[in-house]
Design an enzyme around this catalytic site. Sequence first.
Site, PDB file in Angstrom:
ATOM      1  N   HIS A 249       3.370   2.365  -4.481  1.00 23.54           N
ATOM      2  CA  HIS A 249       2.384   3.378  -4.396  1.00 23.54           C
ATOM      3  C   HIS A 249       3.081   4.847  -4.083  1.00 23.54           C
ATOM      4  O   HIS A 249       2.396   5.643  -4.886  1.00 23.54           O
ATOM      5  CB  HIS A 249       1.740   3.059  -2.700  1.00 23.54           C
ATOM      6  CG  HIS A 249       1.045   1.465  -2.779  1.00 23.54           C
ATOM      7  ND1 HIS A 249       0.141   0.933  -3.397  1.00 23.54           N
ATOM      8  CD2 HIS A 249       1.401   0.572  -1.762  1.00 23.54           C
ATOM      9  CE1 HIS A 249      -0.230  -0.090  -3.277  1.00 23.54           C
ATOM     10  NE2 HIS A 249       0.732  -0.375  -2.135  1.00 23.54           N
TER      11      HIS A 249
HETATM   12  O1  RIB Z   1      -1.865   2.038   0.968  1.00 21.07           O
HETATM   13  C1  RIB Z   1      -0.511   2.258   0.751  1.00 21.07           C
HETATM   14  C2  RIB Z   1      -0.300   3.488   1.418  1.00 21.07           C
HETATM   15  O2  RIB Z   1      -0.042   3.303   2.746  1.00 21.07           O
HETATM   16  C3  RIB Z   1       1.469   3.859   1.290  1.00 21.07           C
HETATM   17  O3  RIB Z   1       1.740   5.148   1.502  1.00 21.07           O
HETATM   18  C4  RIB Z   1       2.132   3.337   2.228  1.00 21.07           C
HETATM   19  O4  RIB Z   1       3.493   3.701   2.478  1.00 21.07           O
HETATM   20  C5  RIB Z   1       1.424   3.444   3.479  1.00 21.07           C
HETATM   21  O5  RIB Z   1       1.579   4.718   3.829  1.00 21.07           O
END
Ligand code: RIB
Length: 324
Positions: A249
């Site tokens: 992500h």
């Molecule tokens: O949904 C994924 C996000 O939420 C990423 O940034 C993970 O590190 C959490 O912060």
Amino acid sequence: MGKRIILDTDGGVDDALALILALRSPQFRVEAITVTYGNVSVEQASQNIQLLLRILHLEDPPPIALGARHPLKRARISAEHVHGQDGLGGITQWMTKEWYSEFKAPRELPDATQLLLRLAERYPGELTLITLGPLTNLAQMLEKAPSSRNLLKEVVIMGGALEVPGNITAAAEFNIFSDPHAAEQVFHCGLSLRLVPLDATRQVCLDRNTLYRLTRSMPSPLNEFVLHISQSVLDYMERTQGNAVLHLHDPLAVGVTLNPKIAAWKPLHVEVETQGIHTLGMTLADLRPLREELLPPPNLLAARDVDSKRFLRLFEEILCRRSS
Ligand code: RIB
Ligand code: CA
């Protein structure tokens, strides 16, 4: 001189991978790292970022600034169940006291909002802010100095879920759900925004074998660190979804800032649900097939199709590059 960026992070596993990507990319000049609550507490996140900078042995490490401890209005949630109690897969339990000897206590770190404002004033129109956690720090900067939005070049946000299920609830993605009021303020502040939602980030992931291959191809303390911290997320995904993959992500938000061509972008009008019982934190894109003039004006560019192979090649190249 590289592209000036600031990284705003909530100190989890994919945050660490994103920071490694950013800090080892010569195309970036990382002016600061601001820390927020999110995956773990802001105190734990600030310790994790200091640990990461120690492992990276940077000649000129960026300053770390302490940001929000909790959301604007809601109670804080966290994601230790995914990232481990310490946010880094439990690795800190293996670190000796000597590791922490030079770390600053959170209270000794500069304030994130003040540092954001100072840098925005020093480099007007040059700074790209990449947010990897809840949007509370950015919202607080905009509340404190509304005109500062004219000083930032762009904000790249890892967050939201437009046409795919959420990950913290059926409707919402974790960063937006953590502080929907902050997200609503940011989505309506007039800043140039690029949104990197789960629709895009779920297209780029690493499985156990790939992670072993990457980290074993160039053995180093950093790659050992990457391998260790990733296990908790892989175990969580295997336990809950039957598939041990690590979705990149936060690294993708850094990747598309390095090279926007890694993704296709669509101008969209996106609202954030701040009242819903079942839909709190939902990012609702207006995707009706109406003539453009009948739709609300777009407030952001959303990453859609991702050139996954191209991104993973970039990620591997930078992760496996011999440490300088
Ligand atoms: O949904 C994924 C996000 O939420 C990423 O940034 C993970 O590190 C959490 O912060
Ligand atoms: Ca994050």
